[in-house]
Every structure is written in C-alpha cells, then in structure tokens.
Write an enzyme that holds these catalytic residues in place. Structure first.
Site, PDB file in Angstrom:
ATOM      1  N   LYS A  72       0.857  -1.221  -0.079  1.00  0.00           N
ATOM      2  CA  LYS A  72      -0.007   0.071   0.098  1.00  0.00           C
ATOM      3  C   LYS A  72       0.819   1.454   0.101  1.00  0.00           C
ATOM      4  CE  LYS A  72      -4.276  -1.468   1.720  1.00  0.00           C
ATOM      5  NZ  LYS A  72      -5.337  -1.257   2.969  1.00  0.00           N
ATOM      6  N   ASP A 108     -10.757   2.989   1.337  1.00  0.00           N
ATOM      7  CA  ASP A 108     -11.101   2.438   2.619  1.00  0.00           C
ATOM      8  C   ASP A 108     -12.058   3.469   3.538  1.00  0.00           C
ATOM      9  OD1 ASP A 108      -9.946   0.347   2.317  1.00  0.00           O
ATOM     10  OD2 ASP A 108      -7.945   0.918   3.257  1.00  0.00           O
TER      11      ASP A 108
END
Ligand code: ATR
Length: 278
Positions: A72, A108
C-alpha cells in the site's frame, strides 16, 4: 461461470500473500449479477516484483487493480496521479489505469463512512472516539474529519497516536487508559485495532458510561460479530459491523473498472461472509 470475450475488462488484487483475500469473491459476485464481460483475479506479487507487475498489468490492458499488504505504500511511487483520498489515508488501495496513466486512490475511508450511513449513523452527528493508530485508523480518522466530525484518538502506544495527529490536524489524542471514561458525550466509537479479531484478545472497554445512542463500529470482520459489537448490542447501543466497510470500499473501484455502480445488499453480504456466518 461467465465466458469472457476478447473485449473483457480485467482487474484484480495485488498482494502477498493473497489467498485469504475476499475481494475476488466480492467483485466476482457483482460481475455475475450484472453479467459483465470481465474478470477480477487474485494477483500474488512478491514485494520486490511490485513495480514490474503493475507495469505488466498496464501493458496487458488491465483497467486497474486493488492493492493490499504489503504494497500500500510502494504503490505511491508508481502512480502518475495521487488523489487526495490516498494522500490523507497515507496509503493507496486502488489503482486505475487509463492510456498508460496510473491514478492512485484510497477507498477505505469512504467505505467506512458509507457503511456507517448504511446503518443509519451520521458520522458528523457528534464527537467520535477512535481506537488504534495503524493504517486503518488513519483512513478512518481522515474520512471522519472530512465529514466534519470532531475526532479523538486513543492508542496503546501514545507516540503512534501523536504521529497520526501531526499528519491529521484537528485530531485530539488521549491516553489509552482513558478510553472508557472518554465515552461520555460521544456519538461514535470505532475500533481500528486488531483486538477482537479471531485469534487475538478482545478489546477491553467499559460501555457503562456510553450514551444510550452511541454507535459502535468495529472494522474487524472475522468474527462478523466481535465481543465489542455483541456488548454494544446487549446494551441497546447501535452496532456497525466491519464487513460492511470491506463491501462498501469496493464500490468505486468496481464502478471505475467495469462501468457499473454496484449495490451493497444482504445477498452480497451473505455471499462474501460465507464461512464467517458460521
Ligand atoms: P492496520 O494497519 O491494519 O491498522 P497495524 O498498523 O498493525 O494494523 O495497527 C494495529 C493497531 O492495533 C495499532 O494501533 C496497535 O497499537 P500500537 O500502536 O500500540 O501497536 C493496536 N494493537 C495491536 N495489539 C494491541 C493490544 N494488545 N492492545 C492494544 N492495542 C493493540
């Protein structure tokens, strides 16, 4: 199983390891529901191969990909454009490819907020207390602040909470030991720690002082109902389960790659939860 044509749209999830990911099942459900000529595949990529793998996907005509651990952060370096969502969250979880150009975003936080709203919880209704200071906490806090919510953070290692507060101005920090008493006057409690996950100890927090209308969100989804959520339910508070965040964070990626905005509903939830429902 859908038979692909030569015009099929392709996406997938890059991680290492990747076999436990539920994303192929989730996107596969929507592809099937909408009879889309496309596929979403698991892409096991070792850390040292991340760059070459992404370039390969672009060269092979993929529409984009999700990115999960441990990539990420590495994903920042390969993007031509980084959207504000990824900057604020400090991580990229979604890549969109267009004409050789790579855009990175993070869904997210949006997924977390969409899941709250799907449970009838307005994120900015009152002050929030977030527990934890890892990557998930950062995405959640940034998204809550973006809705106008006032956010306080408690983390076992206070220095980690303070580091987060330096990156996210307006975030207040309290001691981990103060988490129970800090519930008074809150509208929302969020657990972003790994406590309560199968195999880990439960989160210890005393809900006695919690306001009667407190919403209690857990981002842990295995088990589907953590001890924290069960305790919230038993006290008549408003539990918000973690699986919904996973489902909602996938919506914008799917829409961008496959051209249809999919719905999060109970059929999807049951299908993705699978063995978690027990
Ligand atoms: P993620 O990126 O998925 O959020 P992470 O970075 O490993 O995962 O973060 C885990 C979080 O759970 C951290 O806030 C961690 O607290 P520390 O910063 O003190 O490590 C928290 N956590 C993990 N185990 C814990 C425990 N036994 N008690 C309290 N907090 C814990």
């Amino acid at each position: 199983m859908t038979i692909l044509t030569g015009k099929a749209r392709l996406a997938g999830i890059i991680g290492w390891p990747i076999e436990h990911s539920r994303s192929p099942r989730l996107h596969g459900f929507w592809l099937e529901r909408h009879r889309i000529d496309g596929a979403y595949v698991p892409l096991p990529v070792r850390p040292e191969n991340f760059q070459v793998a992404v370039r390969g996907l672009v060269a092979a005509g993929f529409a984009g990909a999700n990115v999960t651990a441990p990539h990420k952060l590495a994903a920042f370096d390969i993007c031509d454009t980084i959207e504000a969502s990824a900057r604020r969250a400090g991580a990229v979880n979604t890549l969109v490819f267009a004409d050789g150009h790579i855009t990175g975003r993070n869904t997210d936080g949006l997924g977390f907020v969409a899941n709250l709203r799907a449970h009838g919880v307005e994120p900015a209704a009152g002050p929030a207390l977030v527990l934890g200071a890892g990557g998930a906490a950062r995405a959640v806090v940034a998204a809550l602040q973006d809705t106008g919510a006032q956010v306080t953070l408690a983390n076992r290692t206070r220095a980690h909470a303070e580091a987060l507060a330096r990156d996210l101005p307006g975030l207040a920090v309290i001691d981990w030991s103060e988490r129970s008493e800090a519930l008074s006057g809150r509208a929302l409690l969020v657990n972003t720690t790994s406590l309560g996950m199968a195999g880990n100890p439960p989160l210890e927090i005393d809900l006695q002082r919690a306001p009667a209308d407190l919403a209690v969100a857990d981002i842990v989804y295995a088990p589907l109902e953590t001890k924290l959520l069960a305790a919230a339910r038993a006290r008549g508070l408003r539990p918000v389960e973690g699986l919904g965040m996973l489902l909602h964070q996938a919506v914008t990626g799917f829409a961008g790659w496959f051209g249809v905005t999919p719905q999060v509903d109970d059929d999807l939830r049951r299908f993705v939860a699978g063995d978690l429902l027990g």
